[in-house]
Design an enzyme around this catalytic site. Structure first.
Site, PDB file in Angstrom:
ATOM      1  N   SER A   1       0.844  -1.193   0.000  1.00  0.00           N
ATOM      2  CA  SER A   1       0.000   0.000   0.000  1.00  0.00           C
ATOM      3  C   SER A   1       0.875   1.238   0.000  1.00  0.00           C
ATOM      4  CB  SER A   1      -0.907   0.023   1.232  1.00  0.00           C
ATOM      5  OG  SER A   1      -1.583   1.258   1.351  1.00  0.00           O
TER       6      SER A   1
ATOM      7  N   TYR B   1      -1.833  -0.387  10.368  1.00  0.00           N
ATOM      8  CA  TYR B   1      -1.923  -0.806   8.969  1.00  0.00           C
ATOM      9  C   TYR B   1      -0.728  -0.284   8.177  1.00  0.00           C
ATOM     10  CZ  TYR B   1      -3.659  -1.171   4.182  1.00  0.00           C
ATOM     11  OH  TYR B   1      -3.790  -1.453   2.846  1.00  0.00           O
TER      12      TYR B   1
END
Length: 269
Positions: free
Chosen positions: A146, A159
């Site tokens: 990501s 995250y």
């Protein structure tokens, strides 16, 4: 049909990006094992859509955080098709917590997110490597990381940190497991899928899409298909001289807001 006869596993393959990648692999001729942990109906539907493209495909339940499940997924693919060539580590989880809300994350939150996003990817690679070697051709792994792992943004500190760890692991294992395996990562920005729609609702998703279209250098809100194109490039022979890389695909959002007026691309000639 550039992947004709190849065999692929897509973790978290029932919906969103995973489903788009599974369909892209099938369209290129690969047989696909569509992994899921909860969404059985979605995974079965994705597998059926892959079969409609002329290949074989099946849905398989498995928790990538469980090493025995990872090994079982690989064994299932090899038992069905006799080989394994491609692994897409797409399964991931998060918790939506503002980065300044230090009390919003517990140690258990970090451990559960790392269990899937980092340890799960590691365990899948470890399970897949011997099967890929036995297939007699170079194996390919694509980790779905990501932009959060590069820019320290996203749904939560846990995250973002997990995706940074995945990017680092991509480099480490690419060095350690080459030339038998090529391992790369794709780093998506915003994607207009259930990943955002489920926690934010349809109105929140529509607002984010509008913001992306107004602010990104490419004036575009990313779709699952956008990211799948990059994943498929990294999984295919066209990227055969690339390993250990992490490719950002976010319509240029990491560059900051667009400073000029939007310009419509010239029509195809």
């Amino acid at each position: 049909m550039t992947m004709l006869g190849k065999v692929a596993i897509v973790t978290g393959g029932g919906t969103g990006l995973g489903a788009a990648v599974a369909l892209g692999l099938a369209a290129r001729g690969a047989n696909v094992l569509v992994n899921y942990s909860r969404s059985s109906a979605d995974a079965e539907a994705t597998a059926a859509a892959c079969r409609a493209l002329g290949v074989d495909a099946a849905a398989a339940r498995g928790d990538v955080g469980d090493d025995a499940d990872c090994r079982a997924l690989v064994a299932d693919a090899v038992a069905r098709w006799g080989r394994l060539d491609i692994l897409i580590n797409n399964a991931g989880i998060t918790k939506m917590v503002g980065h300044d809300d230090l009390d919003g994350l517990s140690a258990e939150d970090f451990l559960s997110i790392y269990r899937i996003n980092v340890v799960g990817a590691f365990q899948m690679i470890r399970a897949a490597a011997p099967a890929m070697a036995a297939s007699g051709s170079q194996g390919v792994v694509v980790n779905v990381a990501s932009i959060a792992g590069i820019m320290a943004i996203g749904s939560s500190v846990a995250y973002a940190a997990s995706k940074a760890a995945l990017i680092n692991m991509t480099k480490s294992l690419a060095r350690a497991l080459g030339p038998g395996l090529r391992i790369n990562a794709v780093c998506p920005g915003f994607i207009g899928t259930r990943w955002f729609a489920d926690p934010m609702g349809e109105a929140g998703l529509a607002k984010m899409i509008a913001q992306q279209e107004q602010s990104t250098p490419l004036a575009h809100a990313g779709t699952a298909e956008d990211i799948a194109h990059t994943v498929l490039f990294l999984a295919g022979s066209e990227s055969g001289n690339i390993t250990g890389e992490s490719i950002i695909t976010d319509a240029g959002a990491h560059l900051g807001p667009r400073t000029g007026p939007p310009r419509k691309p010239a029509p195809d000639q």
